[in-house]
Design a protein around this motif. Structure first.
Motif, short mmCIF file in Angstrom:
data_model
loop_
_atom_site.label_atom_id
_atom_site.label_comp_id
_atom_site.label_asym_id
_atom_site.label_seq_id
_atom_site.Cartn_x
_atom_site.Cartn_y
_atom_site.Cartn_z
N GLY A 125 79.53 34.53 50.90
CA GLY A 125 80.30 33.63 50.40
C GLY A 125 81.55 33.74 50.06
O GLY A 125 81.96 35.16 49.98
N ASP A 126 82.89 32.86 50.24
CA ASP A 126 84.05 33.30 50.53
C ASP A 126 84.54 33.67 48.81
O ASP A 126 85.60 34.02 48.74
N LYS A 127 83.77 33.55 47.88
CA LYS A 127 84.21 33.96 46.64
C LYS A 127 84.31 35.52 46.49
O LYS A 127 85.05 35.82 45.40
N HIS A 128 83.85 36.32 47.39
CA HIS A 128 83.92 37.58 47.36
C HIS A 128 85.16 38.20 48.30
O HIS A 128 85.30 39.34 48.38
N ARG A 307 83.91 41.31 38.59
CA ARG A 307 83.96 40.72 39.63
C ARG A 307 83.78 41.53 41.02
O ARG A 307 83.75 42.95 40.68
N TYR A 309 84.83 42.15 44.91
CA TYR A 309 85.40 41.82 46.03
C TYR A 309 85.27 42.62 47.43
O TYR A 309 85.22 43.66 47.14
#
Length: 338
Positions: A125-128, A307, A309
């Motif tokens: 997912g692009d949230k990472h 979080r 990333y």
């Protein structure tokens, strides 16, 4: 020169010529700082009367004449202290050298720091993904003017092409353009003869500057992931702290956050382990998802606060000339890598 014979047996590179041998006699292959080409130290007596820049250029040109396998054998000897077995590799570094010479075609797009974002978005997912500000075809004054006050400038085709900007008013377009042009001219393949880098089209791009709640640059988690077997991968975590400061350390942990008595490269271990991250399991889960298609890959992540990333995927860490302390780790990790 038995090493020359073994290098020729291990690859279809061109044979060692008289020009190659002249390059060897002019100096030894040596390691270089990340992002720089390894240099030839010493020089023929006739070169001593030349200017330093001329000598450097001549040595750089001489190195390009060396076949990849010979270059890597000499560089491995310089950095690790022994010649590698390129025919029947045993150690981790020897097996990485084989990847340099015979890379999986997938490495090209997945090593490209821009193209890999598509793979990461599909997998986790692009949230990472670190928010991308711009990836222009050309870096112009208009691009610079549109950048926010804080950002990171990177290049997609190599290692250590990173410039942190906390306050745009303290830099200038001209300064960053000069650095960007320097990066774009560099042929990163020549650093460690990692052949997949030759196929990457060099570009400069800009990302959001990641900071934790204290306003600090987060630690760099480099997770060495050995998969290719049922169940969870075997993972060792190298944590680089204060990477852009004056107290940089590199500490290796297992998945239970035991501080291992291992040093990788030139990084010094901390006197005491860092506190266990509260979201360590989330970091491990992300790495496990990103490595599941490979028998080995180093997954670089950032974990500020709660979080996670994505940083990059690295299939040939250290270009196969990465010193371990103790040296036995080179053999232990070699057994984990098919």
């Amino acid at each position: 020169m038995t090493i020359i014979k073994s290098a020729e047996l291990a690859t279809n590179d061109t044979a060692v010529t008289q020009d190659n041998m002249a390059a060897l006699r002019s100096g030894d292959i040596a390691s270089a700082a990340p992002g720089e080409r390894p240099g030839l130290h010493g020089g023929a007596h006739s070169l001593h009367r030349q200017s330093p820049s001329t000598v450097r250029k001549l040595k750089e040109a001489a190195k390009t004449l060396l076949p990849d396998a010979l270059f890597l054998s000499l560089l491995h000897h310089k950095c690790i202290g022994r010649y590698p077995n390129l025919i029947r590799p045993v150690t981790f570094n020897e097996k990485i050298l084989q990847r340099n010479l015979h890379p999986d075609p997938r490495y090209i797009d997945l090593t490209d720091k821009l193209l890999v974002r598509e793979y990461v978005a599909r997998k986790i997912g692009d949230k990472h993904l670190i928010p991308l500000i711009a990836a222009p075809d050309a870096f112009t004054p208009d691009v610079f003017d549109a950048l926010p006050d804080a950002f990171v400038m990177k290049a997609n085709h190599g290692s250590s092409y990173v410039e942190l900007v906390r306050n745009k008013s303290e830099t200038s377009f001209e300064k960053l353009k000069k650095l960007a042009d320097q990066w774009l001219r560099a042929e990163f393949y020549y650093v460690g003869r990692e052949r997949h880098y030759r196929q990457i089209k060099a570009r400069v791009f800009f990302e959001q500057l990641l900071l934790d709640q204290r306003g600090q640059i987060p630690a760099d988690f480099k997770l060495h992931c050995f998969g290719g077997r049922p169940g969870r991968p075997i993972i060792y975590i190298l944590v680089i702290s204060d990477r852009f400061g004056n107290a940089t350390h590199g500490d290796v942990y297992d998945i239970d956050w035991n501080h291992l008595d291992i040093a990788i490269g030139d990084y010094k271990r901390s006197a005491a382990p860092a506190p266990r991250p509260r979201h360590l399991q989330a970091v491990l889960d992300v790495a496990a998802r990103l490595c599941e298609d490979f028998d080995y890959v180093r997954v670089d992540l950032y974990a500020p606060d709660d979080r996670v990333y994505f940083g990059e995927l690295t299939f040939t860490p250290g270009a196969g000339v990465l010193p371990f302390t103790p040296d036995s780790v080179d053999y232990q990790w070699g057994k984990l890598l098919a």
